[in-house]
Structures are given as C-alpha cells and as structure tokens.
Design a protein around this motif. Structure first.
Motif, PDB file in Angstrom:
ATOM      1  N   GLN A 148      44.682 -11.042 -43.348  1.00  0.00           N
ATOM      2  CA  GLN A 148      43.526 -10.304 -42.831  1.00  0.00           C
ATOM      3  C   GLN A 148      43.367  -8.957 -43.529  1.00  0.00           C
ATOM      4  N   ARG A 149      44.450  -8.476 -44.163  1.00  0.00           N
ATOM      5  CA  ARG A 149      44.370  -7.254 -44.972  1.00  0.00           C
ATOM      6  C   ARG A 149      44.117  -7.560 -46.439  1.00  0.00           C
ATOM      7  N   GLY A 150      44.162  -8.832 -46.809  1.00  0.00           N
ATOM      8  CA  GLY A 150      44.013  -9.191 -48.215  1.00  0.00           C
ATOM      9  C   GLY A 150      45.149  -8.656 -49.065  1.00  0.00           C
ATOM     10  N   ALA A 151      46.312  -8.463 -48.444  1.00  0.00           N
ATOM     11  CA  ALA A 151      47.477  -7.892 -49.135  1.00  0.00           C
ATOM     12  C   ALA A 151      48.286  -9.023 -49.775  1.00  0.00           C
ATOM     13  N   PHE A 152      47.699  -9.689 -50.747  1.00  0.00           N
ATOM     14  CA  PHE A 152      48.259 -10.936 -51.269  1.00  0.00           C
ATOM     15  C   PHE A 152      49.633 -10.773 -51.922  1.00  0.00           C
ATOM     16  N   GLY A 153      49.932  -9.588 -52.413  1.00  0.00           N
ATOM     17  CA  GLY A 153      51.234  -9.378 -53.020  1.00  0.00           C
ATOM     18  C   GLY A 153      52.368  -9.635 -52.047  1.00  0.00           C
ATOM     19  N   GLU A 154      52.117  -9.392 -50.774  1.00  0.00           N
ATOM     20  CA  GLU A 154      53.152  -9.590 -49.763  1.00  0.00           C
ATOM     21  C   GLU A 154      53.457 -11.065 -49.531  1.00  0.00           C
ATOM     22  N   LEU A 155      52.539 -11.950 -49.906  1.00  0.00           N
ATOM     23  CA  LEU A 155      52.815 -13.382 -49.786  1.00  0.00           C
ATOM     24  C   LEU A 155      53.998 -13.791 -50.659  1.00  0.00           C
ATOM     25  N   LEU A 156      54.190 -13.090 -51.762  1.00  0.00           N
ATOM     26  CA  LEU A 156      55.284 -13.406 -52.680  1.00  0.00           C
ATOM     27  C   LEU A 156      56.635 -12.965 -52.140  1.00  0.00           C
ATOM     28  N   GLU A 157      56.637 -12.116 -51.134  1.00  0.00           N
ATOM     29  CA  GLU A 157      57.874 -11.537 -50.622  1.00  0.00           C
ATOM     30  C   GLU A 157      58.477 -12.339 -49.479  1.00  0.00           C
ATOM     31  N   PHE A 158      57.789 -13.388 -49.024  1.00  0.00           N
ATOM     32  CA  PHE A 158      58.316 -14.201 -47.927  1.00  0.00           C
ATOM     33  C   PHE A 158      59.570 -14.932 -48.401  1.00  0.00           C
ATOM     34  N   ASP A 159      60.645 -14.802 -47.636  1.00  0.00           N
ATOM     35  CA  ASP A 159      61.882 -15.498 -47.966  1.00  0.00           C
ATOM     36  C   ASP A 159      61.709 -16.998 -47.724  1.00  0.00           C
ATOM     37  N   GLU A 160      62.119 -17.810 -48.693  1.00  0.00           N
ATOM     38  CA  GLU A 160      61.873 -19.244 -48.591  1.00  0.00           C
ATOM     39  C   GLU A 160      62.695 -19.894 -47.484  1.00  0.00           C
ATOM     40  N   ASP A 161      63.882 -19.371 -47.210  1.00  0.00           N
ATOM     41  CA  ASP A 161      64.676 -19.897 -46.102  1.00  0.00           C
ATOM     42  C   ASP A 161      63.977 -19.611 -44.777  1.00  0.00           C
ATOM     43  N   PHE A 162      63.393 -18.422 -44.649  1.00  0.00           N
ATOM     44  CA  PHE A 162      62.620 -18.075 -43.455  1.00  0.00           C
ATOM     45  C   PHE A 162      61.424 -19.007 -43.298  1.00  0.00           C
ATOM     46  N   CYS A 163      60.718 -19.272 -44.399  1.00  0.00           N
ATOM     47  CA  CYS A 163      59.563 -20.182 -44.353  1.00  0.00           C
ATOM     48  C   CYS A 163      59.988 -21.590 -43.937  1.00  0.00           C
ATOM     49  N   ASP A 164      61.133 -22.038 -44.438  1.00  0.00           N
ATOM     50  CA  ASP A 164      61.621 -23.371 -44.070  1.00  0.00           C
ATOM     51  C   ASP A 164      61.944 -23.444 -42.583  1.00  0.00           C
ATOM     52  N   LYS A 165      62.601 -22.414 -42.065  1.00  0.00           N
ATOM     53  CA  LYS A 165      62.945 -22.415 -40.646  1.00  0.00           C
ATOM     54  C   LYS A 165      61.705 -22.353 -39.763  1.00  0.00           C
ATOM     55  N   ALA A 166      60.659 -21.701 -40.254  1.00  0.00           N
ATOM     56  CA  ALA A 166      59.395 -21.638 -39.514  1.00  0.00           C
ATOM     57  C   ALA A 166      58.606 -22.935 -39.641  1.00  0.00           C
ATOM     58  N   ALA A 167      59.021 -23.814 -40.574  1.00  0.00           N
ATOM     59  CA  ALA A 167      58.330 -25.087 -40.828  1.00  0.00           C
ATOM     60  C   ALA A 167      56.858 -24.840 -41.126  1.00  0.00           C
ATOM     61  N   GLU A 168      56.606 -23.861 -42.013  1.00  0.00           N
ATOM     62  CA  GLU A 168      55.218 -23.600 -42.394  1.00  0.00           C
ATOM     63  C   GLU A 168      54.728 -24.703 -43.323  1.00  0.00           C
ATOM     64  N   CYS A 169      53.422 -24.799 -43.435  1.00  0.00           N
ATOM     65  CA  CYS A 169      52.816 -25.870 -44.229  1.00  0.00           C
ATOM     66  C   CYS A 169      52.056 -25.327 -45.432  1.00  0.00           C
ATOM     67  N   GLY A 170      51.297 -24.263 -45.241  1.00  0.00           N
ATOM     68  CA  GLY A 170      50.306 -23.882 -46.243  1.00  0.00           C
ATOM     69  C   GLY A 170      50.618 -22.678 -47.099  1.00  0.00           C
ATOM     70  N   HIS A 171      51.827 -22.128 -47.008  1.00  0.00           N
ATOM     71  CA  HIS A 171      52.086 -20.858 -47.687  1.00  0.00           C
ATOM     72  C   HIS A 171      51.836 -20.947 -49.186  1.00  0.00           C
TER      73      HIS A 171
END
Length: 461
Positions: free
Chosen positions: A205-228
């Motif tokens: 919602q802030r269009g802060a796309f650079g922060e998308l690269l900073e998501f830890d992949e282990d965290f994303c896996d535990k969250a069971a995200e789909c579209g990152h």
C-alpha cells in the motif's frame, strides 16, 4: 511505452459464483475490489495483459512463459465446467521477453510446458476482467524456485521488453497471501501468517517494493504464502518509476489472505531502482561481516576465491593461527547467497593433515562440486556468505531422546548408507525433522534398521 498500470490480486476459486454457490458472499469485499480493478483495466484498454501466476508451470531454476498462440481453460476441477476461457497469447511480446532473457543468459523462456491449460491463478483475474473488457491478448508467466532477486530481474526483463515493443500493457500479479491465518482454515494457523499479511499489505500500500526483497524465505514458508514471488516480478516490472499505490481490500475470513492493491506508474525515479539498492546494501553488509569473521571463515573465503577465479588450490597460508595446523577434525563449509543455501559439503572425520587443509578442500567442494547446485561463478563472489563448522568426535547414542537439534548434529547409518545433518539449522525445529532429513540425505528408508550418532560442532562465522 512503459507498463500503464499494475495490480496485486488474489485467486480464490470460491469467488467465482458457479464455484462458490453462495459461499462467495463471505468475501464480498474482495469481490467488490476485484470489480473495481476490472473497471480500471477496461478504461485503460490495454493491448496486452501480463499475468504472473503461482499455479502456472513452475521450475526450481527457470521462469516459464507459456508458448503458442492461444490456450483454453475452465473451472471444471472446481465443479464449474461451464466457466470457460479461450485466450490468445501475445506472441510478439513473449518472443521479445524470451530473446532478451537469452541474450543475458537469464533462465527464462517457453521451454518445458507441463500443462497447456490455463490455471486458476490466471483464470480468476480473467473472470473479472473479461466481464468488463474483451480486448487484449495475454502473456502468462510462471514463478520459480530461484531467489527473490531473480524474480525482480525477471520483472525488469519484462519491463524492458514492453518498452521495446511499444505496446499498452497492464501487469496483473496473481497471488494469495498467507494460507495459515485461522485455526478453522484448510491449512490451519501459524503465528507467521497474520504477520506476513500485515507486513506485505503495508509494503504494497506504500509502494515500497524494495522491502519485498527483504522478506526472509523461511518466514515466508512458515506463513505458507502464495503470491510473494509474483508480487516481486511485478515490482521489477515497475523498476525505476514513481508509483501511486492504492490499497483496495484485505480479507482473511477463510483462513487465507486475499489482498488487492492497484499501482499507477509515473515519471522515472532512480531512487526506486530497488534491486540496485538491495545489492549495494548487501555488498556493504557482507563486506563488513567478512572483515569481522574469524580465521577459519577467512580461509574458506580465500579458498573459494582462489579456485573460482584462478582454478588454483590455495596453499595453506603462513599467517593462520597455530591451532589450525595442530587440530585434525572433520569440517563443513556452508555457502549462502542472498539468504539461500548455495553449497554445503564437508567431512565427518579428518581426511587431511590439519583442519586448515580440511577447510581449503571442503570450500572448493562446496563452491564447485555440490551436486544440488551449479558451480559458483565469479560474478557471485561478492554476495557469498560463508560459515565453517568444525566437528567434534561422533558418539554412539541409543535413541533420539539423546539428541538436541540446537546442540547436536546427527549421523544416521544403515549398513553402508549414512546421512548427516548439522545442528542449529533454520527450519529444523525438532529431533524428528533432523533425523528424517539425515535419513533422506543418506538414502535410508523407514524400513531400514538404523544406528544413531551425535556430535557437537564449533561454528565459525
């Protein structure tokens, strides 16, 4: 002409009335937001709609772009075979993307299509769009198991290809958020689920796309995200331009997160070249970390550089601590790049005259001979993070009760088969997981009689 608009959308089949059969009412807010997206796209009248979908053909090391002139699809597997699609592909834009990827040896193209039919990650957005707008061809892009940085690069290639063709294009990043938001949901609950949804919606919602690269992949896996990864490709497609972001909706009623945001590109803005910024920051962090690393890790770095750049085995330096020449021990060298494992090979017991030679040899093997990965290349060296584990003497144990995933590594043996797993690894939280992975690495089945050993390590960073 640059991409004229982009959209982050979910793809719950439930939202299709013939599938939901009334159940779609519980995500009415998402439906209303989706209809607004479709209205915007209809007003823009794009020549092409690019859709990245987590459910299109996906490979671990390759971005698949759907080939051919057209594709069909339906919601028959969801009990709604009357909801059908016939979509024409933009072969000109597909060819441009593929050729640009090939020129820079980037792993993307039209090879290896597994399923020609349109997937639901593509069809749900098209269901709403086609109610409002019948024009425009499509390009369907799959995700990959490659790092987030490569997904951003894929988006940059798409951006450059769109600019080269001069077409009016909108980008649709299809992807649900966390699948673990509620106990009653189909995937259960994980604490990381709501955190992921809150975080990714705030970023977008802030269009802060650079922060998308900073998501830890282990965290994303535990969250069971789909579209990152889909969202990251979209971010790359909007690289270097100002963006007006608008959050339309977010729901987690079903236990799965559905978020919708719109993005309107503006003028060029070099401060939004997020991948370049990310790389510069990573280089700074890694350089600082290397400077503060101990002699064991410094030796591993020197060995990798010597072999990758010059194909020479590093001689044991004369200025290393005396203990590294006196100790004989097994050692593992682990190499990561952008937070992902890039190579890990070691020895359970000593095979060289001292631990210094052990590290030199295992650093070469980890960087060039790990069968799970291609050999590390010179242009990757600045992004490598290395740690060294020096193994203690293995001791026999009678049961898993004597293990501790944080303190002990495990060796599982069955006859000549043997598998090892180091202690204190990300994503390995239980003894059962630790033993199961070690068995898998050693080709040991549940029917095999096993022998367990444990060992401690001194980990050097």
């Amino acid at each position: 002409m640059p991409i004229i608009a982009a959209y982050m959308v979910p793809h719950p089949p439930l939202i299709i009335p013939d599938v939901g059969r009334g159940g779609e009412a519980q995500i009415e807010e998402t439906k209303i937001a989706y209809e607004r997206v479709a209205e915007e796209i209809a007003e823009l009248e794009p020549e092409t709609i690019i859709i990245s979908s987590p459910h299109a053909t996906m490979y671990s090391d390759y971005f698949h772009i759907s080939p051919g002139y057209a594709a069909t699809g339906s919601f028959s597997r969801f009990g709604a075979d009357k909801v059908k699609f016939i979509e024409e592909y933009d072969t000109v834009l597909v060819s441009e993307i593929e050729n640009r990827a090939k020129k820079i040896s980037f792993p993307a193209g039209t090879l290896g299509e597994v399923d020609r039919d349109l997937d639901h990650g593509t069809m749900v957005p098209l269901f709403f769009i086609r109610k409002r707008y019948k024009g425009g061809k499509i390009v369907r892009v799959g995700l990959s198991g490659l790092p987030l940085t490569d997904h951003y690069r894929m988006g940059q290639i798409i951006k450059d290809s769109v600019n080269a063709t001069g077409k009016r294009v909108v980008y649709v990043a299809s992807g649900d958020l966390s699948h673990k938001l509620q106990d009653y949901g189909p995937y259960g609950y994980a604490a990381e689920g709501p955190v992921y949804d809150q975080k990714v919606m705030d970023v977008c919602q802030r269009g802060a796309f650079g922060e998308l690269l900073e998501f830890d992949e282990d965290f994303c896996d535990k969250a069971a995200e789909c579209g990152h990864r889909s969202f990251v490709i979209m971010a790359g497609a909007l690289d270097g331009v100002k963006v007006r972001a608008n959050r339309l909706s977010h729901q987690d009623i079903t236990g799965v997160g559905y978020g919708i945001c719109t993005f309107t590109p503006g003028d060029k803005d070099d401060s939004r070249r997020f991948l370049n910024i990310f790389y510069r920051e990573k280089e700074r962090e890694i350089k600082e970390k290397r400077q503060n690393s101990d002699a064991y890790v410094q030796l591993a770095y020197k060995s990798v550089y010597s072999y990758v750049l010059e194909k020479k085995v590093l001689p044991v330096p004369s200025d290393i601590p005396e203990e590294m020449l006196e100790i004989r021990a097994g050692a593992f060298v682990s190499i990561h790049e952008h937070g992902r494992l890039r190579g890990c090979i070691g020895t359970i017991g000593p095979t060289c005259e001292n631990v210094a030679e052990e590290i030199i040899q295992n650093a070469i093997s980890a960087s060039t001979k790990d069968p799970r990965f291609n050999a590390i290349t010179a242009n990757e060296l600045e992004f490598l993070e290395i740690n060294v584990d020096v193994l203690g003497e293995p001791e026999n144990i009678s049961s898993m009760d004597e293990l501790d995933v944080k303190r002990y590594g495990v060796i599982v043996s069955s006859g000549r088969k043997r598998g090892l797993l180091l202690p204190d690894l990300d994503g390995v939280d239980t003894v059962e997981q630790q033993v199961a992975i070690a068995m898998q690495k050693g080709g040991i089945t549940e029917d095999d009689e096993i022998h367990l050993q444990r060992f401690e390590v001194v980990r050097h960073y």
